[in-house]
Each structure stands twice: as C-alpha cells, then as structure tokens.
Design a protein around this motif. Sequence first.
Motif, PDB file in Angstrom:
ATOM      1  N   GLN A  44       0.845  -1.192   0.000  1.00 18.08           N
ATOM      2  CA  GLN A  44       0.000   0.000   0.000  1.00 18.08           C
ATOM      3  C   GLN A  44       0.885   1.248   0.000  1.00 18.08           C
ATOM      4  O   GLN A  44       1.929   1.280   0.656  1.00 18.08           O
ATOM      5  N   SER A  45       0.435   2.263  -0.735  1.00 16.75           N
ATOM      6  CA  SER A  45       1.178   3.531  -0.747  1.00 16.75           C
ATOM      7  C   SER A  45       1.013   4.232   0.598  1.00 16.75           C
ATOM      8  O   SER A  45       0.175   3.850   1.408  1.00 16.75           O
ATOM      9  N   GLY A  46       1.794   5.267   0.821  1.00 15.59           N
ATOM     10  CA  GLY A  46       1.694   6.031   2.060  1.00 15.59           C
ATOM     11  C   GLY A  46       0.758   7.218   1.957  1.00 15.59           C
ATOM     12  O   GLY A  46       0.741   8.061   2.858  1.00 15.59           O
ATOM     13  N   ASN A  47      -0.021   7.300   0.876  1.00 18.91           N
ATOM     14  CA  ASN A  47      -0.896   8.464   0.680  1.00 18.91           C
ATOM     15  C   ASN A  47      -1.914   8.628   1.805  1.00 18.91           C
ATOM     16  O   ASN A  47      -2.153   9.741   2.264  1.00 18.91           O
ATOM     17  N   ALA A  48      -2.545   7.561   2.243  1.00 21.28           N
ATOM     18  CA  ALA A  48      -3.563   7.662   3.290  1.00 21.28           C
ATOM     19  C   ALA A  48      -2.942   8.157   4.599  1.00 21.28           C
ATOM     20  O   ALA A  48      -3.494   9.056   5.256  1.00 21.28           O
ATOM     21  N   GLU A  49      -1.807   7.600   4.963  1.00 23.13           N
ATOM     22  CA  GLU A  49      -1.132   8.021   6.196  1.00 23.13           C
ATOM     23  C   GLU A  49      -0.656   9.474   6.081  1.00 23.13           C
ATOM     24  O   GLU A  49      -0.809  10.266   7.017  1.00 23.13           O
ATOM     25  N   MET A  50      -0.121   9.832   4.924  1.00 23.18           N
ATOM     26  CA  MET A  50       0.328  11.204   4.700  1.00 23.18           C
ATOM     27  C   MET A  50      -0.852  12.176   4.785  1.00 23.18           C
ATOM     28  O   MET A  50      -0.756  13.227   5.424  1.00 23.18           O
ATOM     29  N   ALA A  51      -1.969  11.841   4.164  1.00 24.83           N
ATOM     30  CA  ALA A  51      -3.151  12.702   4.186  1.00 24.83           C
ATOM     31  C   ALA A  51      -3.662  12.883   5.615  1.00 24.83           C
ATOM     32  O   ALA A  51      -4.052  13.987   6.012  1.00 24.83           O
ATOM     33  N   GLU A  52      -3.643  11.813   6.400  1.00 25.10           N
ATOM     34  CA  GLU A  52      -4.099  11.891   7.788  1.00 25.10           C
ATOM     35  C   GLU A  52      -3.201  12.812   8.611  1.00 25.10           C
ATOM     36  O   GLU A  52      -3.685  13.694   9.332  1.00 25.10           O
ATOM     37  N   HIS A  53      -1.885  12.633   8.495  1.00 23.16           N
ATOM     38  CA  HIS A  53      -0.945  13.476   9.241  1.00 23.16           C
ATOM     39  C   HIS A  53      -1.040  14.935   8.801  1.00 23.16           C
ATOM     40  O   HIS A  53      -0.997  15.851   9.627  1.00 23.16           O
ATOM     41  N   LEU A  54      -1.173  15.141   7.500  1.00 24.60           N
ATOM     42  CA  LEU A  54      -1.247  16.494   6.961  1.00 24.60           C
ATOM     43  C   LEU A  54      -2.511  17.229   7.413  1.00 24.60           C
ATOM     44  O   LEU A  54      -2.450  18.391   7.814  1.00 24.60           O
ATOM     45  N   THR A  55      -3.644  16.554   7.403  1.00 21.06           N
ATOM     46  CA  THR A  55      -4.879  17.209   7.847  1.00 21.06           C
ATOM     47  C   THR A  55      -4.863  17.459   9.356  1.00 21.06           C
ATOM     48  O   THR A  55      -5.349  18.503   9.814  1.00 21.06           O
ATOM     49  N   LYS A  56      -4.295  16.550  10.129  1.00 19.01           N
ATOM     50  CA  LYS A  56      -4.193  16.779  11.578  1.00 19.01           C
ATOM     51  C   LYS A  56      -3.313  17.990  11.868  1.00 19.01           C
ATOM     52  O   LYS A  56      -3.622  18.789  12.747  1.00 19.01           O
ATOM     53  N   TRP A  57      -2.211  18.141  11.123  1.00 16.02           N
ATOM     54  CA  TRP A  57      -1.348  19.301  11.310  1.00 16.02           C
ATOM     55  C   TRP A  57      -2.075  20.576  10.887  1.00 16.02           C
ATOM     56  O   TRP A  57      -2.059  21.579  11.597  1.00 16.02           O
ATOM     57  N   THR A  58      -2.745  20.555   9.739  1.00 20.26           N
ATOM     58  CA  THR A  58      -3.420  21.733   9.208  1.00 20.26           C
ATOM     59  C   THR A  58      -4.494  22.239  10.166  1.00 20.26           C
ATOM     60  O   THR A  58      -4.638  23.446  10.370  1.00 20.26           O
TER      61      THR A  58
END
Length: 126
Positions: A44-58
């Motif tokens: 699996q790509s890391g897109n889902a994990e990246m999107a989750e971390h990015l939205t939590k930071w934002t």
Amino acid sequence: TQLITALQARNDARVTFIGSLEFFSDELFSSSVTNSVTGKKSAQSGNAEMAEHLTKWTFKETGVLRVRNVSHHKVGETHPRGEYTITDDIVYTIDIETKNAKGAWQDFSAKDVQVELIRIDPFIRK
C-alpha cells in the motif's frame, strides 16, 4: 510545481495546498508501490497516512506548541535587563510544551530549537 505545500504564518494560521485531487482518491490510497531505488514493493502507498498526518497538522490537532516560561539575563547576572547591547552575552531559557493526541500538554522534546530575536529599537540615541 509543488504537489503539496503547507505553511504556518507568523499569526499561527496554517494553510495547505494539494496540487491534485487524485492524491485523496481511493485508488491512490490503496495502490501498491515499488521503491525505484531498492526495487522493494509495498502492498500500500503512504498516501492515506500522509493525508491523515497532513490534515491533523493543518487543523492543529498535532504540531501545536506553546511557551510556558521565558527568562533571560546577561551572563554573570541573575536578573533580566530592560535592554541589552549587541556585545552582551545573554542566557535565554524557554520551556516549550506540545499538545499530545489527547489534548493534554506535555514537555516538548527536540534536539534543536531555532529562536528568532528581533531588534525593535536597535539604536540608543542621546
């Protein structure tokens, strides 16, 4: 051209720009990827994990810091001055806390912290 750009302004406002709606697609969240250097394939790509971390930071669910205590004084002294000169060596101490996932404040741990000091009135005129 940037795929993802995120920044925090001096007033602590955060903004994130995503250059592709496909980044959030189910297809890219669940697709397998191959490392171009090692040839290793991941299920699996890391897109889902990246999107989750990015939205939590934002939305300031992670990465929020606050200053608890600040003190400063000239080297060899114990009390702060109202002003320092450019040749003064000073001791600047700051306690920084971070908000954890449960919303509680805890001590912030880092190997280095950058501090920006601004001279409001750089010259004493007589």
